[in-house]
Design a protein around this motif. Structure first.
Motif, PDB file in Angstrom:
ATOM      1  N   MET A 161      29.845  43.046  28.432  1.00 37.67           N
ATOM      2  CA  MET A 161      30.624  44.267  28.187  1.00 37.67           C
ATOM      3  C   MET A 161      30.843  44.956  29.290  1.00 37.67           C
ATOM      4  SD  MET A 161      28.803  45.553  24.683  1.00 37.67           S
ATOM      5  CE  MET A 161      28.736  44.427  23.339  1.00 37.67           C
ATOM      6  N   MET A 162      30.053  45.170  30.311  1.00 35.15           N
ATOM      7  CA  MET A 162      30.537  45.873  31.576  1.00 35.15           C
ATOM      8  C   MET A 162      31.790  45.041  32.211  1.00 35.15           C
ATOM      9  SD  MET A 162      26.731  46.324  33.507  1.00 35.15           S
ATOM     10  CE  MET A 162      25.240  46.818  32.528  1.00 35.15           C
ATOM     11  N   ALA A 163      31.664  43.863  32.205  1.00 35.90           N
ATOM     12  CA  ALA A 163      32.940  43.230  32.859  1.00 35.90           C
ATOM     13  C   ALA A 163      33.957  43.308  32.013  1.00 35.90           C
ATOM     14  CB  ALA A 163      32.515  41.610  32.967  1.00 35.90           C
ATOM     15  N   GLU A 164      33.900  43.542  30.562  1.00 33.57           N
ATOM     16  CA  GLU A 164      35.257  43.812  29.887  1.00 33.57           C
ATOM     17  C   GLU A 164      35.690  45.465  30.116  1.00 33.57           C
ATOM     18  OE1 GLU A 164      37.874  45.311  26.700  1.00 33.57           O
ATOM     19  OE2 GLU A 164      35.938  46.084  27.385  1.00 33.57           O
ATOM     20  N   ALA A 165      34.625  46.239  30.384  1.00 32.51           N
ATOM     21  CA  ALA A 165      35.212  47.622  30.660  1.00 32.51           C
ATOM     22  C   ALA A 165      35.715  47.559  32.141  1.00 32.51           C
ATOM     23  CB  ALA A 165      33.715  48.330  30.642  1.00 32.51           C
ATOM     24  N   TRP A 166      35.426  46.999  32.942  1.00 33.66           N
ATOM     25  CA  TRP A 166      35.656  46.925  34.266  1.00 33.66           C
ATOM     26  C   TRP A 166      37.369  46.133  34.254  1.00 33.66           C
ATOM     27  CZ3 TRP A 166      33.857  47.365  39.410  1.00 33.66           C
ATOM     28  CH2 TRP A 166      34.568  47.145  40.450  1.00 33.66           C
ATOM     29  N   GLY A 167      37.581  45.305  33.357  1.00 34.65           N
ATOM     30  CA  GLY A 167      38.992  44.926  32.988  1.00 34.65           C
ATOM     31  C   GLY A 167      40.000  45.982  32.509  1.00 34.65           C
ATOM     32  N   LYS A 168      39.259  46.542  31.395  1.00 36.20           N
ATOM     33  CA  LYS A 168      40.024  47.601  30.710  1.00 36.20           C
ATOM     34  C   LYS A 168      40.261  49.010  31.639  1.00 36.20           C
ATOM     35  CE  LYS A 168      39.181  48.711  26.391  1.00 36.20           C
ATOM     36  NZ  LYS A 168      37.910  47.537  25.814  1.00 36.20           N
ATOM     37  N   LEU A 169      39.693  49.328  32.550  1.00 34.97           N
ATOM     38  CA  LEU A 169      39.756  50.446  33.355  1.00 34.97           C
ATOM     39  C   LEU A 169      40.312  50.127  34.658  1.00 34.97           C
ATOM     40  CD1 LEU A 169      36.259  52.009  33.072  1.00 34.97           C
ATOM     41  CD2 LEU A 169      38.249  53.123  32.160  1.00 34.97           C
ATOM     42  N   THR A 170      40.515  48.936  35.045  1.00 31.96           N
ATOM     43  CA  THR A 170      41.145  48.658  36.246  1.00 31.96           C
ATOM     44  C   THR A 170      42.553  47.756  36.154  1.00 31.96           C
ATOM     45  OG1 THR A 170      39.852  46.319  36.696  1.00 31.96           O
ATOM     46  CG2 THR A 170      38.996  48.462  37.641  1.00 31.96           C
ATOM     47  N   GLY A 171      42.547  47.262  34.887  1.00 31.04           N
ATOM     48  CA  GLY A 171      43.777  46.010  34.754  1.00 31.04           C
ATOM     49  C   GLY A 171      43.544  44.721  35.521  1.00 31.04           C
ATOM     50  N   LYS A 172      42.317  44.601  36.174  1.00 30.87           N
ATOM     51  CA  LYS A 172      42.151  43.289  36.757  1.00 30.87           C
ATOM     52  C   LYS A 172      40.898  42.647  36.226  1.00 30.87           C
ATOM     53  CE  LYS A 172      43.019  45.397  41.346  1.00 30.87           C
ATOM     54  NZ  LYS A 172      42.811  45.984  42.809  1.00 30.87           N
ATOM     55  N   PRO A 173      40.755  41.486  36.214  1.00 32.45           N
ATOM     56  CA  PRO A 173      39.733  40.458  35.439  1.00 32.45           C
ATOM     57  C   PRO A 173      38.417  41.090  35.897  1.00 32.45           C
ATOM     58  CG  PRO A 173      41.499  39.062  36.340  1.00 32.45           C
ATOM     59  CD  PRO A 173      41.951  40.469  37.020  1.00 32.45           C
ATOM     60  N   GLY A 174      37.617  41.529  34.935  1.00 28.37           N
ATOM     61  CA  GLY A 174      36.468  41.614  34.948  1.00 28.37           C
ATOM     62  C   GLY A 174      35.578  40.423  35.128  1.00 28.37           C
ATOM     63  N   ILE A 175      34.717  40.279  35.897  1.00 23.34           N
ATOM     64  CA  ILE A 175      34.038  38.856  36.115  1.00 23.34           C
ATOM     65  C   ILE A 175      32.502  38.962  35.745  1.00 23.34           C
ATOM     66  CG2 ILE A 175      33.448  36.937  37.943  1.00 23.34           C
ATOM     67  CD1 ILE A 175      36.243  37.695  37.665  1.00 23.34           C
ATOM     68  N   CYS A 176      31.953  38.031  34.977  1.00 30.36           N
ATOM     69  CA  CYS A 176      30.707  37.801  34.405  1.00 30.36           C
ATOM     70  C   CYS A 176      30.131  36.557  34.772  1.00 30.36           C
ATOM     71  CB  CYS A 176      30.642  38.289  33.143  1.00 30.36           C
ATOM     72  SG  CYS A 176      28.969  38.408  32.271  1.00 30.36           S
ATOM     73  N   PHE A 177      29.038  36.441  35.192  1.00 27.02           N
ATOM     74  CA  PHE A 177      28.271  35.185  35.247  1.00 27.02           C
ATOM     75  C   PHE A 177      26.976  35.336  34.460  1.00 27.02           C
ATOM     76  CE2 PHE A 177      30.996  34.651  38.944  1.00 27.02           C
ATOM     77  CZ  PHE A 177      30.984  33.320  39.076  1.00 27.02           C
ATOM     78  N   VAL A 178      26.808  34.099  33.631  1.00 26.31           N
ATOM     79  CA  VAL A 178      25.878  34.022  32.639  1.00 26.31           C
ATOM     80  C   VAL A 178      25.149  32.580  32.939  1.00 26.31           C
ATOM     81  CG1 VAL A 178      26.416  35.874  30.897  1.00 26.31           C
ATOM     82  CG2 VAL A 178      27.058  33.605  30.668  1.00 26.31           C
ATOM     83  N   THR A 179      23.944  32.162  32.336  1.00 29.44           N
ATOM     84  CA  THR A 179      23.389  30.902  32.337  1.00 29.44           C
ATOM     85  C   THR A 179      23.869  30.194  30.957  1.00 29.44           C
ATOM     86  OG1 THR A 179      21.552  29.710  32.868  1.00 29.44           O
ATOM     87  CG2 THR A 179      21.093  31.388  31.333  1.00 29.44           C
ATOM     88  N   TYR A 235      28.477  49.014  22.970  1.00 30.65           N
ATOM     89  CA  TYR A 235      29.458  48.835  24.193  1.00 30.65           C
ATOM     90  C   TYR A 235      29.247  50.098  24.875  1.00 30.65           C
ATOM     91  CZ  TYR A 235      33.940  48.455  26.335  1.00 30.65           C
ATOM     92  OH  TYR A 235      35.178  48.446  27.564  1.00 30.65           O
ATOM     93  N   GLY A 236      29.034  51.350  24.518  1.00 30.31           N
ATOM     94  CA  GLY A 236      29.315  52.584  25.292  1.00 30.31           C
ATOM     95  C   GLY A 236      28.454  52.478  26.645  1.00 30.31           C
ATOM     96  N   LEU A 237      27.175  52.032  26.502  1.00 27.66           N
ATOM     97  CA  LEU A 237      26.235  52.452  27.702  1.00 27.66           C
ATOM     98  C   LEU A 237      26.548  51.291  28.604  1.00 27.66           C
ATOM     99  CD1 LEU A 237      23.953  53.359  29.259  1.00 27.66           C
ATOM    100  CD2 LEU A 237      22.629  51.604  28.099  1.00 27.66           C
ATOM    101  N   PRO A 238      26.798  49.870  28.490  1.00 24.01           N
ATOM    102  CA  PRO A 238      27.314  49.101  29.617  1.00 24.01           C
ATOM    103  C   PRO A 238      28.732  49.442  30.052  1.00 24.01           C
ATOM    104  CG  PRO A 238      26.864  48.042  27.836  1.00 24.01           C
ATOM    105  CD  PRO A 238      26.645  49.300  27.454  1.00 24.01           C
ATOM    106  N   ALA A 239      29.720  49.856  29.279  1.00 28.11           N
ATOM    107  CA  ALA A 239      30.843  50.402  29.794  1.00 28.11           C
ATOM    108  C   ALA A 239      30.932  51.555  30.740  1.00 28.11           C
ATOM    109  CB  ALA A 239      31.728  50.865  28.560  1.00 28.11           C
TER     110      ALA A 239
END
Length: 549
Positions: A53-71, A413-417
């Motif tokens: 959700m942090m990566a999604e919020a990054w994409g939403k606010l910047t217009g650039k892809p938010g990047i997330c890595f998980v296992t 969503y609110g806190l991670p965003a």
């Protein structure tokens, strides 16, 4: 010769990635090692759902892809809510998943998942990189797919052994955005249609906007005297105090605004899909053939005519469209000279909060106070729940990129965003609205805000219930409460336990002091507002709903 992990990081840097959000996993240790020497910022999160959700919020606010890595396995499935949000919200995002080694596939190896099947309906493109030499190709394509047409999420699986392969390959180059713009013929037809109108209305939504595009579309609305609405949770696309602003077309719409949309003879839908929420369950426009003359502008041709058949389809990104129509000369005579003014006055009345309500805490005066102290560039985030009505209806958004909220209606969503927003704009105030149920879905990432010294302010509106579900329950099954009561911690004490600042508000008069102390603390802060569960909406109590009054 470089490892696959090094090539992943190089490709991210080549494509302009500034930060990534992750929960570490042994399946992509080679990437973590390559990041040690890189200039890409890393935000270490406490759960994959929050990271995505942090990566999604990054994409939403910047217009650039938010990047997330998980296992792999549980890490990837935990991240899936963020992918669903990105898809429904048209947000550019790339999720990288560590995968089992290549020779173990199709054996149901430890934490193995076939991601092409798992994410098939919730991502624009899902792929697995088997050959490290193709990493530059795959990563650059991921950026292109995530940002082109209707933006959305991409998922790339990374086999663990592929990331440690030593290979020689081409150097990654940055993706080039695919631009779409309106034709001269379509703009001419738009002008002719508008000139013949008597009750036009414009709705702004979707993605691929910029501050310049918002300014351009504002000048277009001014020249043509157009009343303007914003789609569900896209209120920052038009200054809410501008005299042409008519309100948000979303959940709990102003009845006067709903009437205006239904009765419009020409409807300009710019950027958005006009899905279930902004269309009030597909009732503001008939499908597939609207009563209004619909002009639909969207960057993805597949969305044009998908639900509604427009009289005029324009395959264009909002920014390109706004740049052109800003210079479109209006007719010498406007057939609807006072409609924007009437609509704006209706909005101002609708967005003035009530000053009383059931219980010791009234949210109306709290919202009135916030409107006097919040800077115009404050970023507001929220998840889902009835509490969000107070923010969406009574906060007047003034600037672009000041809102991060899921149009998909996802809780948690609110806190991670807010964490992502504060990392993008550390100089700006970031305020998260969360219900007690919503907050505890990703509340552990308050620790992330503390770790990175991000002084966000979280308003936890605690009414001890899953409010939206209780409201529906009381309407459909009055008096038969089942499965909607909650037992909560002391949220202010929880904030202090994490190392932040905590406040509790049990009476309306206590909020101003609590807010000031939270701001002055310079720490991530939680202000718990203990709201009577009867105060379920600004207009009705639970008793009203139960008794159908």
């Amino acid at each position: 010769m470089k490892t696959g992990g090094e090539l992943i990081v190089e490709a991210l840097a080549a494509n302009g990635a500034e930060r990534l959000f992750c929960v570490p996993g042994e399946s992509y240790l080679a990437v973590l090692d390559a990041l040690y020497d890189a200039k890409i910022g890393i935000t270490i999160c406490r759960a994959e759902g929050g990271a995505a959700m942090m990566a999604e919020a990054w994409g939403k606010l910047t217009g650039k892809p938010g990047i997330c890595f998980v296992t792999r396995g549980p890490g990837a499935t935990n991240a899936s809510p963020g992918i669903h949000i990105a898809m429904q919200d048209s947000t550019p995002m790339i999720l990288f998943i560590g995968q089992v080694q290549r020779d173990a596939r199709e054996r149901e190896a430890f934490q193995e998942v076939e991601y092409r099947r798992f994410f098939a309906d919730t991502a624009k493109w899902v792929a697995e990189i088997d050959d490290a030499r193709r990493i530059p190709e795959f990563v650059t394509r991921a950026f292109s797919v995530a940002t082109s047409g209707r933006p959305g999420p991409v998922v790339l699986a990374l086999p663990e052994d592929m990331l440690t392969d030593m290979v020689e390959t081409v150097t990654a180059q940055a993706w080039q955005p695919v631009e779409t713009g309106p034709s001269a013929a379509s703009i001419e037809k738009l002008a002719d249609t508008l000139q013949a109108a008597s009750k036009p209305f414009m709705i702004l939504g979707g993605a691929r906007w910029s501050a310049d595009a918002v300014a351009s579309i504002t000048r277009f609305a001014e020249k043509w005297h157009l009343p303007v609405g914003c789609s569900f949770r896209r209120q920052m696309l038009f200054d809410n105090l501008h005299p042409n602003y008519a309100g948000d077309v979303g959940i709990g719409i102003n009845p006067a605004l709903a009437k205006r949309v239904k009765e419009a003879d020409v409807l300009l839908l710019v950027g958005g899909r006009f899905g279930e929420m902004p269309s009030s369950g597909y009732t503001l426009m008939d499908s597939p053939y609207p009563n209004q003359t619909l002009i639909h502008i969207h960057p993805d041709a597949n969305e044009l005519g998908r639900v509604y058949r427009p009289a005029l389809s324009i395959n264009s990104a909002p920014d390109a469209f706004a740049e052109v129509v800003e210079h479109l000369a209006p007719p010498s005579h406007i057939n609807w000279p006072d409609q924007a003014d009437i609509a704006h006055k209706s909005y101002l009345a609708w967005s003035t909060p009530p000053q009383s309500g059931p219980g010791k805490v009234a949210m109306g005066p709290i919202m009135s106070y916030l409107e006097t102290v919040l800077p115009d560039d404050a970023i507001m985030t929220n998840g889902a729940g009835n509490y969000a009505t107070w923010l969406h209806r009574f906060h007047r958004f003034r600037r672009f990129a000041t809102q991060a909220a899921p149009t998909s209606g996802s809780m948690g969503y609110g806190l991670p965003a807010a964490v992502a927003a504060k990392q993008i704009h550390p100089e700006r105030m970031v305020v998260c609205f969360a219900g007690d149920g919503c907050f505890l879905m990703n509340g552990q990432d308050f620790a992330t805000a503390v770790k990175y010294n991000l002084p966000i302010i979280v308003l936890v509106i605690n009414n001890g219930i899953y409010g939206t579900i209780r409201m529906h329950q009381e309407r459909e099954y009055p008096g038969r409460v089942s499965g909607t009561d909650l037992t909560n911690p002391d949220f202010a004490m929880l904030a202090r336990a994490y190392g932040g600042h905590g406040e509790t508000v049990e009476a309306t008069s206590e909020f101003e002091g609590a807010w000031q102390r939270a701001v002055q603390s310079g720490k991530p802060a939680i202000i718990e507002i203990r709201l009577d569960p009867e105060a379920i909406t600004p207009a009705k109590s639970l008793s009203d709903i139960r008794n159908r009054t």
